[in-house]
Every structure is written in C-alpha cells, then in structure tokens.
Design a protein around this motif. Sequence first.
Motif, short mmCIF file in Angstrom:
data_model
loop_
_atom_site.label_atom_id
_atom_site.label_comp_id
_atom_site.label_asym_id
_atom_site.label_seq_id
_atom_site.Cartn_x
_atom_site.Cartn_y
_atom_site.Cartn_z
N ALA A 82 -5.40 -0.72 -0.95
CA ALA A 82 -4.05 -0.76 -1.53
C ALA A 82 -3.69 0.59 -2.15
O ALA A 82 -2.56 1.08 -1.99
N ILE A 83 -4.66 1.21 -2.82
CA ILE A 83 -4.40 2.50 -3.46
C ILE A 83 -4.18 3.59 -2.40
O ILE A 83 -3.38 4.51 -2.58
N THR A 84 -4.87 3.47 -1.27
CA THR A 84 -4.66 4.42 -0.17
C THR A 84 -3.23 4.31 0.35
O THR A 84 -2.58 5.34 0.61
N PHE A 85 -2.74 3.11 0.50
CA PHE A 85 -1.36 2.93 0.96
C PHE A 85 -0.36 3.46 -0.08
O PHE A 85 0.68 4.01 0.28
N LEU A 86 -0.68 3.30 -1.36
CA LEU A 86 0.17 3.87 -2.40
C LEU A 86 0.17 5.39 -2.31
O LEU A 86 1.20 6.04 -2.51
N GLY A 87 -0.99 5.96 -1.96
CA GLY A 87 -1.08 7.40 -1.73
C GLY A 87 -0.22 7.83 -0.56
O GLY A 87 0.44 8.88 -0.62
N LEU A 88 -0.21 7.02 0.51
CA LEU A 88 0.65 7.32 1.66
C LEU A 88 2.12 7.34 1.25
O LEU A 88 2.90 8.19 1.70
N MET A 104 1.39 -4.55 -1.29
CA MET A 104 0.65 -3.48 -1.97
C MET A 104 0.72 -3.66 -3.50
O MET A 104 -0.29 -3.55 -4.20
N VAL A 105 1.92 -3.96 -4.00
CA VAL A 105 2.08 -4.16 -5.45
C VAL A 105 1.25 -5.36 -5.92
O VAL A 105 0.60 -5.30 -6.97
N LYS A 106 1.24 -6.43 -5.14
CA LYS A 106 0.45 -7.61 -5.50
C LYS A 106 -1.04 -7.27 -5.53
O LYS A 106 -1.77 -7.73 -6.42
N SER A 107 -1.50 -6.47 -4.58
CA SER A 107 -2.92 -6.07 -4.54
C SER A 107 -3.28 -5.26 -5.78
O SER A 107 -4.35 -5.47 -6.39
N ILE A 108 -2.40 -4.35 -6.17
CA ILE A 108 -2.68 -3.51 -7.34
C ILE A 108 -2.66 -4.35 -8.62
O ILE A 108 -3.50 -4.16 -9.52
N ILE A 110 -1.99 -7.94 5.63
CA ILE A 110 -0.52 -7.99 5.65
C ILE A 110 0.06 -6.58 5.57
O ILE A 110 0.98 -6.22 6.32
N ILE A 111 -0.52 -5.75 4.69
CA ILE A 111 -0.04 -4.37 4.55
C ILE A 111 -0.17 -3.62 5.86
O ILE A 111 0.76 -2.96 6.33
N GLU A 114 7.93 -5.86 3.16
CA GLU A 114 6.76 -6.73 3.16
C GLU A 114 5.50 -5.98 2.73
O GLU A 114 4.72 -6.48 1.90
N TRP A 115 5.28 -4.76 3.27
CA TRP A 115 4.04 -4.07 2.91
C TRP A 115 4.10 -3.52 1.48
O TRP A 115 3.08 -3.46 0.78
N LEU A 116 5.30 -3.18 1.01
CA LEU A 116 5.43 -2.71 -0.37
C LEU A 116 5.12 -3.83 -1.36
O LEU A 116 4.41 -3.64 -2.36
#
Length: 270
Positions: free
Chosen positions: A66-72, A47-51, A30-31, A42-44
């Motif tokens: 998920a952490i990589t996307f948070l880094g982005l 991402m929060v749900k994954s973390i 989904i992200i 939607e991707w935010l």
Amino acid sequence: FRRHEDKDILAMPLMTDPKHLLSMQLLGQIISSAIQSKRNTEWLVAMVKSIRLTIKHGICEHSALAITFLGLLSVGLGDSKGATRLANLATSILERTNGESTKGFVYIVCPTTVFRWNESSTFCMDYMHRGYHAAMGCGDIESGCLCVLACNIHACNDGYPADKVYTAFKMQDDEMKLYNAGGNKHITVQFRIGLSMLLGHKPIDWDEIDRFGDTDRSITESDEILDEREIMYPLFYGYSFRILICVLFSKFEIASSLCKKLQQKVNLKQ
C-alpha cells in the motif's frame, strides 16, 4: 503519514490477526487490478483503507504494498521527496516483516519509479535481483520475470556491454517460455530486436524501421492482438530503440518521423 515518523511506523507491532491480514491481502489485490484497469477511485479507496488498517492494527508485508502505491501517487504528483521517503519505508517494512510474497512487486516498482532518479543503477539492480529471487521463490513468475526485464533494461541504459545484455535477454526469453509467462514478452522482444540490430545480428532495414508501429504485427512479431494497456510499453521501447539506432547511423529524418509517430500514439492513449 505526516503525523508519524518513519521510526515510529517501523516500531509498530506486527499485524497478527488473521482477519486483518486477509483484508490487507485482498485490498492489495484490489489495488493492483484497479490500477491496471484504470479504476482510479477504487484503487485510491483501497489504498487508504490498507494504510488505516496498518496504523490501527500494525504492519505486515501488505502494508509495504500500500505504501508503495502511495509512493507511485507521489511520483505522479511531482513530490519526489515524499516518494523517496515512502519507497524507503516500504522496503524497510518488508525487511522487518520478512515479507516474501510482495517483494517481487515492491522491489521492481521502487527502483524503477523512485530510486532510479537519486541512486546508482547498481543500487537499483540489486533490489531487482533480490525481488526476482523472492518472487520466483513464492511462485510469482510474472513479477520475477519483470524484475529480470527491468534489470536488463537498466544494464543496457547504464552502458553494460551490449553482447552480454543481449545474452541476458535471450536467457530471459527461454525462462519465460519455460514458465509460460507471457506478461512482458513483447517488451523483451523489442529489446532483443534492438540489440540484435546494434550488434549486427539482424540486418537493419530502414524501410521496416520507418514503418514500425503502423500495425500490431510490427510490435508483436505475431498475429496476436493486444489491448491498449498491453501494447503501450512494447510500443514505447520499440520506438525508443529504433530512434536510437537512427541517430547512431545519422538517419535523422527517420528518427524525427518516429518521434512524431510516438508522440501521436502517446497523445491518443492519454
């Protein structure tokens, strides 16, 4: 992650529940799709749900995604220190979980968006090399080809011999045709054209260079029509290489014209 130190996150138990693992996998998909189609909320949320699942039920290779996307996101907010921490954490989680299916993506995003600013090109290219083998090994051909493309771009920018980089791009062309992987072919085409002009394999047509970007055909070298997302990167790299060539041959007026056209197109895309 402010409440947790990296060593505590890495010491968490591995996620083993099949339902939670499937949820993490679906959230990762989904992200990825939401980012590509600019569905930011939607991707935010995904991402929060994954973390949250990671903190509650343990780490898995999709936690690294998920952490990589948070880094982005941290990169976009200008938090380079936080982005570096998250990139290192994501790669460490992959090492601990022996995750292979997400390595191709994580090992291309972290070096190109985070590590490139504070690590050597050799360091970054090593991650891309490992990402390529992991991605190809699990059938993620597009990510594998993207790892090779980014590695070749780094080599070019870092001053590797142009003839060897050109050979690498031609080999990538052949590999993409073999696997029918076309996601990044137009970026590869633009780099190959630029290098062929620098090496004297292709005559330099200054009028053609000045007209670059006026039509999709000048970018794709075909009648294929690209959408906004697909055309942005080959457009950027195509302009960049031609501007470089103009500067090297003292064609400053054409270089200035190309810079203005690129800026206009970037403003339109935004």
